[in-house]
Motif scaffolding. Structure first.
Motif, mmCIF file in Angstrom:
data_model
loop_
_atom_site.group_PDB
_atom_site.id
_atom_site.type_symbol
_atom_site.label_atom_id
_atom_site.label_comp_id
_atom_site.label_asym_id
_atom_site.label_seq_id
_atom_site.Cartn_x
_atom_site.Cartn_y
_atom_site.Cartn_z
ATOM 1 N N CYS A 41 -6.839 -34.994 -47.237
ATOM 2 C CA CYS A 41 -7.034 -36.358 -47.415
ATOM 3 C C CYS A 41 -7.422 -36.718 -48.962
ATOM 4 C CB CYS A 41 -8.417 -37.047 -46.636
ATOM 5 S SG CYS A 41 -10.001 -36.294 -47.018
ATOM 6 N N CYS A 47 -10.894 -35.356 -43.603
ATOM 7 C CA CYS A 47 -10.074 -34.608 -42.889
ATOM 8 C C CYS A 47 -10.487 -33.240 -42.525
ATOM 9 C CB CYS A 47 -8.830 -34.389 -43.898
ATOM 10 S SG CYS A 47 -9.107 -33.266 -45.402
ATOM 11 N N CYS A 50 -11.169 -29.022 -46.522
ATOM 12 C CA CYS A 50 -11.853 -28.515 -47.588
ATOM 13 C C CYS A 50 -13.129 -27.904 -47.269
ATOM 14 C CB CYS A 50 -12.207 -29.632 -48.797
ATOM 15 S SG CYS A 50 -13.098 -31.071 -48.050
HETATM 16 FE FE1 FES Z 1 -10.672 -34.317 -46.914
HETATM 17 FE FE2 FES Z 1 -12.703 -33.271 -48.316
HETATM 18 S S1 FES Z 1 -10.593 -33.339 -48.749
HETATM 19 S S2 FES Z 1 -12.756 -33.914 -46.395
#
Ligand code: FES
Length: 107
Positions: A41, A47, A50
């Protein structure tokens, strides 16, 4: 500039890189082409690709995860008390020496 070490849980390999103040721990990984953190994201906390485990000594530095962040973390199979989404961890000078472990699977 703060130095941050990213440890890959899969094979134990490590990379220590400089990450500029104001960037996120996720940004530091992406900017250095490190494996593991996908960041689908782009850092908007939507998302959970990470995910990292933060070294005990640095957990307080970043404060508690927001409700929004925990709502994503709690659905991950590999969640632990020191789990964080690295896009939500803003680097400051005090983060120098930080180690994060990147889980083998994201999302
Ligand atoms: Fe998507 Fe951290 S990059 S939640």
């Amino acid at each position: 500039m703060p130095m941050i070490t990213y440890v890959q849980a899969g094979d134990g390999s490590e990379a220590t890189v400089e990450v500029k103040d104001g960037l996120s721990v996720m940004d530091g990984s992406i900017a250095n082409n490190l494996p593991g953190i996908v960041a689908e994201c782009g850092g908007s906390c939507s998302c959970a690709t990470c995910h990292v485990y933060v070294d005990e000594a640095f957990r307080e530095l970043f404060g508690a995860a927001s409700e929004e962040e925990w709502e994503l973390l709690e659905f991950l199979d590999e969640v632990q008390p020191n789990s964080r989404l690295s896009c939500q961890l803003v680097v400051t000078a005090a983060a120098d020496g930080l180690r994060v472990v990147v889980p083998e699977n994201q999302g």
